[in-house]
Design a protein around this motif. Sequence first.
Motif, mmCIF file in Angstrom:
data_model
loop_
_atom_site.group_PDB
_atom_site.id
_atom_site.type_symbol
_atom_site.label_atom_id
_atom_site.label_comp_id
_atom_site.label_asym_id
_atom_site.label_seq_id
_atom_site.Cartn_x
_atom_site.Cartn_y
_atom_site.Cartn_z
ATOM 1 N N HIS A 118 0.854 -1.126 -0.249
ATOM 2 C CA HIS A 118 -0.593 0.195 -0.198
ATOM 3 C C HIS A 118 0.873 1.124 0.361
ATOM 4 O O HIS A 118 0.663 2.151 -0.424
ATOM 5 N N LEU A 119 2.349 1.355 0.778
ATOM 6 C CA LEU A 119 3.196 2.646 0.444
ATOM 7 C C LEU A 119 3.193 2.834 -0.896
ATOM 8 O O LEU A 119 3.286 3.156 -1.553
ATOM 9 N N ALA A 120 4.068 1.311 -1.407
ATOM 10 C CA ALA A 120 4.643 2.119 -2.255
ATOM 11 C C ALA A 120 3.279 2.285 -3.344
ATOM 12 O O ALA A 120 3.313 3.099 -4.828
ATOM 13 N N TYR A 121 1.974 1.975 -3.330
ATOM 14 C CA TYR A 121 0.897 2.388 -4.094
ATOM 15 C C TYR A 121 0.694 3.811 -4.066
ATOM 16 O O TYR A 121 0.825 3.933 -5.242
ATOM 17 N N ALA A 122 0.951 4.050 -2.808
ATOM 18 C CA ALA A 122 1.102 5.962 -2.818
ATOM 19 C C ALA A 122 1.833 6.191 -2.862
ATOM 20 O O ALA A 122 1.418 7.373 -3.981
ATOM 21 N N ALA A 123 2.593 5.780 -3.027
ATOM 22 C CA ALA A 123 3.927 6.975 -4.127
ATOM 23 C C ALA A 123 3.729 6.548 -5.522
ATOM 24 O O ALA A 123 4.064 8.143 -5.901
ATOM 25 N N THR A 124 3.240 6.106 -5.605
ATOM 26 C CA THR A 124 3.060 5.908 -7.331
ATOM 27 C C THR A 124 1.729 7.117 -7.703
ATOM 28 O O THR A 124 1.937 7.416 -9.098
ATOM 29 N N VAL A 125 0.712 7.147 -6.941
ATOM 30 C CA VAL A 125 -0.473 7.347 -7.702
ATOM 31 C C VAL A 125 -0.634 8.534 -6.916
ATOM 32 O O VAL A 125 -0.745 9.488 -7.741
ATOM 33 N N LEU A 126 0.287 8.727 -6.527
ATOM 34 C CA LEU A 126 0.214 10.369 -5.882
ATOM 35 C C LEU A 126 1.299 11.056 -6.587
ATOM 36 O O LEU A 126 2.188 12.433 -5.842
#
Length: 282
Positions: A118-126
């Motif tokens: 989820h942290l990696a997802y957040a960095a990607t979408v943000l």
Amino acid sequence: MSGSADSADSIRSTEAVSVPAQALAPVVPAAGGAVGDDPLDRAVWRLRSRGCWDDAAALLEPHSVHHAPSALRRAALLVERCMFTATGWATAEDALRTAEALAHSDDERGGAACERGHLAYAATVLGVRDRADEARSALGRAAALLAPAASGRPLLDFRRGLMAEHVADSPDSARAAYRRAHAGATAQGDVLLLSFTWRHLAGLALRDGELTEARHGFAESLRIREELGFLVGTAPALAALADAAPDTDAPRLRAEAARLFRLMGGVPTWLADHLSTPRPAT
């Protein structure tokens, strides 16, 4: 929002990133939809629900040194802070490494992998950094570790739905994952997670032009957050409902969302662009 208790006190007394609002959906494990009788749980929830993630994490820090579930819960709070504020990445990474080091059971290792994904997802979408491959790998590892009936499975299903919708652009796969998460959250009584599954299923319905279904889902999400007192998540729920509401109701909903957004000190940061974007015709 500074993430401190001072901000929570101000609520009692009285860098925006362009990203689709539906792409952001933090949920912290072990918080669930109901706050138990434990004083620590109540204190953590009270701070977290007002966007005071640093203070909530600080309450858990003494317990997280040797206790894997507390370490995971603390890491999840700090990952959620990243999602809402687009800041604090290094602190979240440090907390996550601690949780990973303490994890011994498959459930603990799976929960830590879910948070890393989820942290990696957040960095990607943000737009911080493209970590989509890392997110896929971590969530896949979580899926291999968590049994179908594990308490963390509905959250994992939900986050895999986020990846399918907002990274892979596969709404059908996302819908299936959200539905699995919704059923699991219902079975486990995770009311807060239900507020997210309702909202994201409604977002897909709106995308398909199913206004009645979309309005129902957005309304359920808002109702749950208001009943739980999840203040930091209420403005996004209002803004989402406004996107599907009739023209007579939408301005009022958006105005209330904007008021709460200002009250929270501009958190979540990604909501700023959404509030300033003209509502699409419905």
